[in-house]
Design an enzyme around this catalytic site. Structure first.
Site, PDB file in Angstrom:
ATOM      1  N   GLU A 242       0.835  -1.207   0.000  1.00 28.73           N
ATOM      2  CA  GLU A 242       0.000   0.000   0.000  1.00 28.73           C
ATOM      3  C   GLU A 242       0.864   1.248   0.000  1.00 28.73           C
ATOM      4  O   GLU A 242       0.610   2.202  -0.745  1.00 28.73           O
ATOM      5  CB  GLU A 242      -0.922   0.007   1.216  1.00 28.73           C
ATOM      6  CG  GLU A 242      -1.815   1.238   1.276  1.00 28.73           C
ATOM      7  CD  GLU A 242      -2.633   1.321   2.561  1.00 28.73           C
ATOM      8  OE1 GLU A 242      -3.471   2.241   2.642  1.00 28.73           O
ATOM      9  OE2 GLU A 242      -2.440   0.506   3.463  1.00 28.73           O
ATOM     10  N   ASN A 381       3.009   9.513   8.798  1.00 23.34           N
ATOM     11  CA  ASN A 381       4.396   9.755   8.412  1.00 23.34           C
ATOM     12  C   ASN A 381       5.341   9.722   9.606  1.00 23.34           C
ATOM     13  O   ASN A 381       6.523   9.397   9.467  1.00 23.34           O
ATOM     14  CB  ASN A 381       4.502  11.089   7.665  1.00 23.34           C
ATOM     15  CG  ASN A 381       3.967  10.990   6.248  1.00 23.34           C
ATOM     16  OD1 ASN A 381       3.462   9.943   5.841  1.00 23.34           O
ATOM     17  ND2 ASN A 381       4.084  12.064   5.491  1.00 23.34           N
TER      18      ASN A 381
END
Length: 395
Positions: A242, A381
């Site tokens: 992904e 992130n």
């Protein structure tokens, strides 16, 4: 690495370009201000499936085209240039490789052809309230009852679940040992009794994500992929694929091209915005980052073609890819100025007023707000930086 294309590869590029020009559904090329429907997504999916191109990274034995890394790169690049609708990743990019790697023969024979044809629309049941980045803390429980599992829990941010036929879902099958060892990977029919899908309207005004409530949902035990308690390893395998796809290099290249066109059209004191030294510097920095990301993606794809699956490098692609996507929408907002402010998501409902500003400014704010999510989904992130620190830098 050699970045020159061979005559055969250039001929393949022309074949892809011509195929898109001849076969891309015309109703998808028109300017749209509403949300794409399930049928919109499937119309392009079916065209590619009939051609045998819907799963570029699948091996031929499972119905893929058996393309090289370079062919896959060219195909993605040409689709981005033509601004085609994306093929949704949940079945093709995410679940498909999991089934090839972990599923039994019966599961492969049943599900893989249906993913290719688009007969089954999949959604991803990972995140829960309180279990997003800390996915190992998930609480959705699956208890064995004879030949079935009884599933109870609550999933959130489930993309396009309102259209889904099936969900691949992480569930807790054991409370023993550390949390990761009690997780299993289950395939759940979304038409099962006890499933409720509730919409979440996001800040850009669209209905893309949902909450999914599972109450005493009975799932056949044969829908377990891999061994019970091995779901964490499967989840990490899936997320690696992904995150590599999230980078979106080809689409970002097309977006930067659009940004430059807009900055040529926008005037500041009678001069094109692109001639402004400060704005030009921002575009140049963005292009440099994108070029570096493209080379990193090519190295990752080359490693994959040599038999090495996506590792911690996918975290690098995810971080930089999403930061670039966000920066492009931010610069477009900056370029069109106040014309980006009108935020009218649903003019397809029959409103009798017109948008102000040039056509290229329409939707700028929606795109900007929608892209805020990219740094979060697929693993935030911040989490990706921790992965890089641990597995790449050895910290």
């Amino acid at each position: 690495m050699n970045f020159d294309f061979s005559p055969e590869e250039n001929a393949f590029r022309e074949e892809v370009r011509q195929f898109i020009a001849d076969n891309y559904p015309q109703h998808l090329t028109k300017s749209r201000r509403g949300e794409f429907t399930k049928e919109d997504f499937l119309s392009w999916h079916r065209v590619l499936a009939e051609k045998g191109w819907v799963a570029p990274h699948w091996p031929e034995e499972y119905g893929g085209p058996g393309w090289s890394v370079t062919q896959r790169y060219i195909f993605d690049d040409e689709c981005a240039k033509a601004n085609t609708l994306i093929v949704l990743p949940f079945g093709i990019t995410m679940l498909g490789p999991v089934l090839m790697h972990y599923a039994n023969d019966s599961q492969k024979a049943h599900y893989l052809p249906r993913i290719l044809s688009g007969e089954d629309w999949w959604c991803q049941g990972y995140s829960e309230p309180g279990s997003g980045s800390d996915l190992a803390s998930l609480k959705t429980k699956a208890e064995r009852d004879g030949d079935d599992y009884i599933v109870n829990g609550h999933k959130i941010w489930t993309t396009l679940a309102q259209h889904a036929d099936w969900m691949f879902c992480l569930v807790r099958t054991s409370q023993e040992d550390k949390p990761q060892k009690g997780i299993s990977f289950l395939l759940i029919d979304m038409n099962s009794p006890g499933i409720e899908v509730r919409p979440i309207i996001t800040i850009d005004g669209s209905h893309e994500v949902n909450e999914v409530f599972l109450t005493d949902v009975r799932v056949p035990a044969e829908n377990l992929v891999g061994e019970e308690g091995n779901g964490w390893g499967i989840a990490k395998f899936l997320l690696g694929n992904e995150r590599t796809g999230i980078a979106g290099v080809a689409r970002s290249k097309n977006a930067v091209k659009r940004l430059k066109e807009i900055s040529c059209a926008e005037l500041v004191d009678g001069e094109p915005l692109i001639d402004d030294s400060d704005f030009k510097k921002k575009i140049s920095e963005l292009e440099i980052d994108l070029l570096a990301l493209e080379y990193t993606e090519l190295r990752t794809l080359a490693a994959e073609s040599a038999g090495r699956g996506p590792g911690a490098e996918s975290s690098i692609l995810k971080i930089k890819g999403t930061e670039i996507q966000q920066k492009v929408t931010e610069l477009i907002m900056e370029a069109v100025g106040t014309y980006s402010l009108p935020k009218i998501p649903m003019l397809d409902t029959g409103a009798n007023y017109n948008l102000v500003g040039p056509d290229y400014s329409h939707g700028a704010s929606q795109n900007y707000f929608n892209m805020r999510k990219t740094a979060i989904y697929g693993g935030t992130n911040e989490v990706q930086r921790n992965i890089i620190a641990k597995f790449v830098l050895g910290l």
